[in-house]
Design an enzyme around this catalytic site. Structure first.
Site, short mmCIF file in Angstrom:
data_model
loop_
_atom_site.label_atom_id
_atom_site.label_comp_id
_atom_site.label_asym_id
_atom_site.label_seq_id
_atom_site.Cartn_x
_atom_site.Cartn_y
_atom_site.Cartn_z
N CYS A 86 43.06 44.67 43.15
CA CYS A 86 44.20 43.82 42.80
C CYS A 86 45.42 44.73 42.75
CB CYS A 86 43.97 43.15 41.44
SG CYS A 86 45.47 42.40 40.76
N HIS A 139 51.43 39.36 42.99
CA HIS A 139 50.11 39.56 42.37
C HIS A 139 49.03 38.97 43.27
CE1 HIS A 139 47.42 38.76 38.55
NE2 HIS A 139 46.95 39.72 39.33
N HIS A 183 41.91 33.76 40.87
CA HIS A 183 42.85 34.88 40.81
C HIS A 183 44.13 34.46 41.54
CE1 HIS A 183 44.83 38.68 41.66
NE2 HIS A 183 44.18 39.13 40.62
N GLU A 203 35.55 36.99 34.22
CA GLU A 203 36.63 37.91 34.60
C GLU A 203 36.98 37.67 36.08
OE1 GLU A 203 38.85 40.34 33.45
OE2 GLU A 203 39.30 40.12 35.59
N LYS A 204 38.22 37.25 36.31
CA LYS A 204 38.61 36.81 37.65
C LYS A 204 38.70 37.91 38.69
CE LYS A 204 43.59 36.82 36.59
NZ LYS A 204 43.65 36.78 35.12
N HIS A 205 38.70 39.17 38.29
CA HIS A 205 38.82 40.26 39.26
C HIS A 205 37.51 40.74 39.86
CE1 HIS A 205 42.74 40.68 37.24
NE2 HIS A 205 43.13 40.96 38.46
N HIS A 261 46.13 45.04 38.95
CA HIS A 261 45.06 45.24 37.98
C HIS A 261 43.95 46.16 38.47
CE1 HIS A 261 46.79 41.28 36.49
NE2 HIS A 261 46.98 42.13 35.50
#
Ligand code: FE
Length: 131
Positions: free
Chosen positions: A116, A52, A46, A16-18, A119
């Site tokens: 983010c 973004h 990310h 999960e990139k976050h 997100h």
């Protein structure tokens, strides 16, 4: 009533990139400064665009046996390609990674929070043994 626990997500940073990735020595000398690096997207990048991007990372430390967390640092990332020419036309970008220096007399848990802009909030933690 919603609390922060309802707003903050977590996952395996490899998938999960976050999820913020905390890197420092597993064992440090008590009372001596050591470096902590917090970044994102070590495995899956990310985006870093005007629309973004990661706006900030906050770092906390919860000493073992103590009730309250200590806020170690706030790191804001402001440049994401915005310019008078338009979104993503700027020549400057901040990367969402930070290295800071801290010390602790006690072992405990580092907790990082990343935001983010589309997100939301993500957390991760890492234990540090101080002796
Ligand atoms: Fe995102």
């Amino acid at each position: 009533m919603a609390g922060f626990a309802d707003l903050i997500q977590t996952a395996d940073w490899k998938k999960e990139k976050h999820v913020p990735v905390i890197e420092c020595a597993d064992k440090v000398a008590a009372g001596e400064f050591f470096d902590v690096t917090v970044s994102l997207g070590k495995e899956i990048a990310h985006p870093n665009t005007t629309e973004h991007h990661i706006s900030y990372i906050k770092l906390y430390f919860k000493p073992e046996g103590e009730k309250f967390a200590v806020h170690v640092g706030d790191f804001s990332f402001w440049a994401h390609g915005a310019s008078a020419a338009g979104a993503n036309e700027g020549s400057v970008y901040t990367n969402h990674t930070v290295t800071c220096s801290m010390k602790t007399a006690k072992s405990g848990e580092l907790v990082a929070l990343a935001y983010c802009n589309i997100h939301g909030l993500w957390e991760s933690s890492k234990s540090v043994v101080a002796s």
